[in-house]
Design a protein around this motif. Sequence first.
Motif, PDB file in Angstrom:
ATOM      1  N   THR A 268     -40.249   4.676  -5.479  1.00  0.00           N
ATOM      2  CA  THR A 268     -40.131   4.347  -6.968  1.00  0.00           C
ATOM      3  C   THR A 268     -40.093   5.893  -7.783  1.00  0.00           C
ATOM      4  OG1 THR A 268     -41.254   2.366  -6.363  1.00  0.00           O
ATOM      5  CG2 THR A 268     -40.588   3.258  -8.614  1.00  0.00           C
ATOM      6  N   THR A 275     -43.190   7.799  -6.712  1.00  0.00           N
ATOM      7  CA  THR A 275     -44.335   7.102  -5.820  1.00  0.00           C
ATOM      8  C   THR A 275     -43.839   6.562  -4.758  1.00  0.00           C
ATOM      9  OG1 THR A 275     -45.369   6.521  -7.972  1.00  0.00           O
ATOM     10  CG2 THR A 275     -45.775   5.182  -6.060  1.00  0.00           C
ATOM     11  N   ALA A 277     -44.832   4.360  -1.317  1.00  0.00           N
ATOM     12  CA  ALA A 277     -45.473   3.231  -0.904  1.00  0.00           C
ATOM     13  C   ALA A 277     -45.237   2.845   0.689  1.00  0.00           C
ATOM     14  CB  ALA A 277     -45.165   1.820  -1.760  1.00  0.00           C
ATOM     15  N   ARG A 279     -46.530   0.674   3.443  1.00  0.00           N
ATOM     16  CA  ARG A 279     -47.219  -0.677   3.578  1.00  0.00           C
ATOM     17  C   ARG A 279     -47.197  -1.242   5.082  1.00  0.00           C
ATOM     18  NH1 ARG A 279     -47.504  -5.359   0.048  1.00  0.00           N
ATOM     19  NH2 ARG A 279     -47.543  -7.286   1.134  1.00  0.00           N
ATOM     20  N   ILE A 329     -53.679   9.025  -5.203  1.00  0.00           N
ATOM     21  CA  ILE A 329     -53.373   8.174  -4.154  1.00  0.00           C
ATOM     22  C   ILE A 329     -54.275   7.037  -4.520  1.00  0.00           C
ATOM     23  CG2 ILE A 329     -55.027   9.524  -2.691  1.00  0.00           C
ATOM     24  CD1 ILE A 329     -53.434   8.449  -0.253  1.00  0.00           C
ATOM     25  N   THR A 330     -53.835   5.748  -4.322  1.00  0.00           N
ATOM     26  CA  THR A 330     -54.632   4.628  -4.321  1.00  0.00           C
ATOM     27  C   THR A 330     -54.337   3.593  -3.419  1.00  0.00           C
ATOM     28  OG1 THR A 330     -52.862   3.566  -5.661  1.00  0.00           O
ATOM     29  CG2 THR A 330     -54.723   4.681  -6.985  1.00  0.00           C
ATOM     30  N   GLU A 332     -54.137  -0.790  -1.959  1.00  0.00           N
ATOM     31  CA  GLU A 332     -54.285  -1.988  -2.259  1.00  0.00           C
ATOM     32  C   GLU A 332     -54.345  -2.879  -0.868  1.00  0.00           C
ATOM     33  OE1 GLU A 332     -51.178  -3.524  -5.013  1.00  0.00           O
ATOM     34  OE2 GLU A 332     -51.744  -2.198  -6.649  1.00  0.00           O
ATOM     35  N   THR A 340     -51.430  -1.365   1.517  1.00  0.00           N
ATOM     36  CA  THR A 340     -50.519  -0.418   0.960  1.00  0.00           C
ATOM     37  C   THR A 340     -51.049   0.735   0.343  1.00  0.00           C
ATOM     38  OG1 THR A 340     -49.147  -2.410   0.407  1.00  0.00           O
ATOM     39  CG2 THR A 340     -48.415  -0.393  -0.465  1.00  0.00           C
ATOM     40  N   PHE A 342     -50.345   3.824  -2.053  1.00  0.00           N
ATOM     41  CA  PHE A 342     -49.505   4.444  -2.964  1.00  0.00           C
ATOM     42  C   PHE A 342     -49.854   5.989  -3.492  1.00  0.00           C
ATOM     43  CE2 PHE A 342     -49.757  -0.168  -3.885  1.00  0.00           C
ATOM     44  CZ  PHE A 342     -48.630  -0.524  -3.881  1.00  0.00           C
ATOM     45  N   THR A 344     -48.540   9.187  -5.480  1.00  0.00           N
ATOM     46  CA  THR A 344     -47.802   9.693  -6.654  1.00  0.00           C
ATOM     47  C   THR A 344     -47.854  11.086  -6.756  1.00  0.00           C
ATOM     48  OG1 THR A 344     -48.154   7.366  -7.741  1.00  0.00           O
ATOM     49  CG2 THR A 344     -47.255   9.105  -9.302  1.00  0.00           C
TER      50      THR A 344
END
Length: 356
Positions: A268, A275, A277, A279, A329-330, A332, A340, A342, A344
């Motif tokens: 994205t 970003t 992702a 998953r 970096i995160t 979920e 997932t 993420f 950025t």
Amino acid sequence: MRRLKNILKLFLTIMLLLIISIIFAFISYHITSWLYDWLGKHPEGFWLQLWTVVGVFVLFACSVIITFLIGLKKQRNYWNTIVDALSRIAKGDFTVKLELKTDEDQFGQLIHGINHMAVELGEMERMRQEFISNVSHEIQSPLTSINGFAKALKNIDLPEDKRQHYLAIIEMESNRLSKISDNLLKLTSLESQHHPFEPRHYRLDKQLRNVVLTLEPNWLAKNIDMDLQLENISIIADEDLMNQVWMNLLSNSIKFTPAAGTISISMTKQIDTITIAIRDNGIGVTPEQQKHVFERFYKADLSRTAENGGSGLGLSIVKKIIDMHYGTITVESMPTEFTTFFVTLPLEIDQTRANA
């Protein structure tokens, strides 16, 4: 607000000096009058006012000296307390906390700074001890296995199939030990501020496709479906370091995704960031585990991680590399459903940041 406070403080100081002057003038006038009566002299006009003023100055001087001596003793006690606290910190006692009452001036900032330093050093010491404990534990586990199976191989009556099995375990544990050592050296190098950092312009989507191809034997063995939604996007970053990021994240996804599962990689683009992702529909992690996944040696699933030879350092390395690129970096996740990550990144890193 602070300016108003300073003005109020100045006004109160002036009023206090005025009141003290009036009191000293009153005392000086009566003292000089008593002295004149005792000496039997009665000056008038200028001389009467002169000695009254001199008396005021003498009283002021005495009060200043007394106040200075009291303040000097108090200040000496303060400095002795501070020096003692710093000495204790230097010897490794980070439980120091100065309880000196001060205003919000430079001295108060110094006290606050020492207390803050003691807390931070205490936290660093805790992390150091925890790190040493984790390293010892991680190294001890494969060494114990190697030592145990090496002793078992001394048995001359051991069947050949078991001998080969034990040798395979020793080889696997040796590789695991080597990987722990390599990751520790890599993490230490990244944190030393001297690790080579060479950002350049390259195709990010092409890099991700190459990493997927490199790991093809791993995801094909589990019949995992790889869903790539990648655009033609270029960034300025250290290609070798970012390659380690994608290898670690995808390897983890493959490791914890069940057979016939799915892993998707998408992009994205924002104004000046991108970003990515990653998953998977693997085992997932709990909200509590998500808080610690980037810590050194942290393992969300001890049994699976040990089985697959993980050391708990991969995501720490990933986090450090992302930080070096001024990215984030995160994670979920929902247990048993999905995870997932993420990532950025800025599309460009200016020369000043690159040098830093």
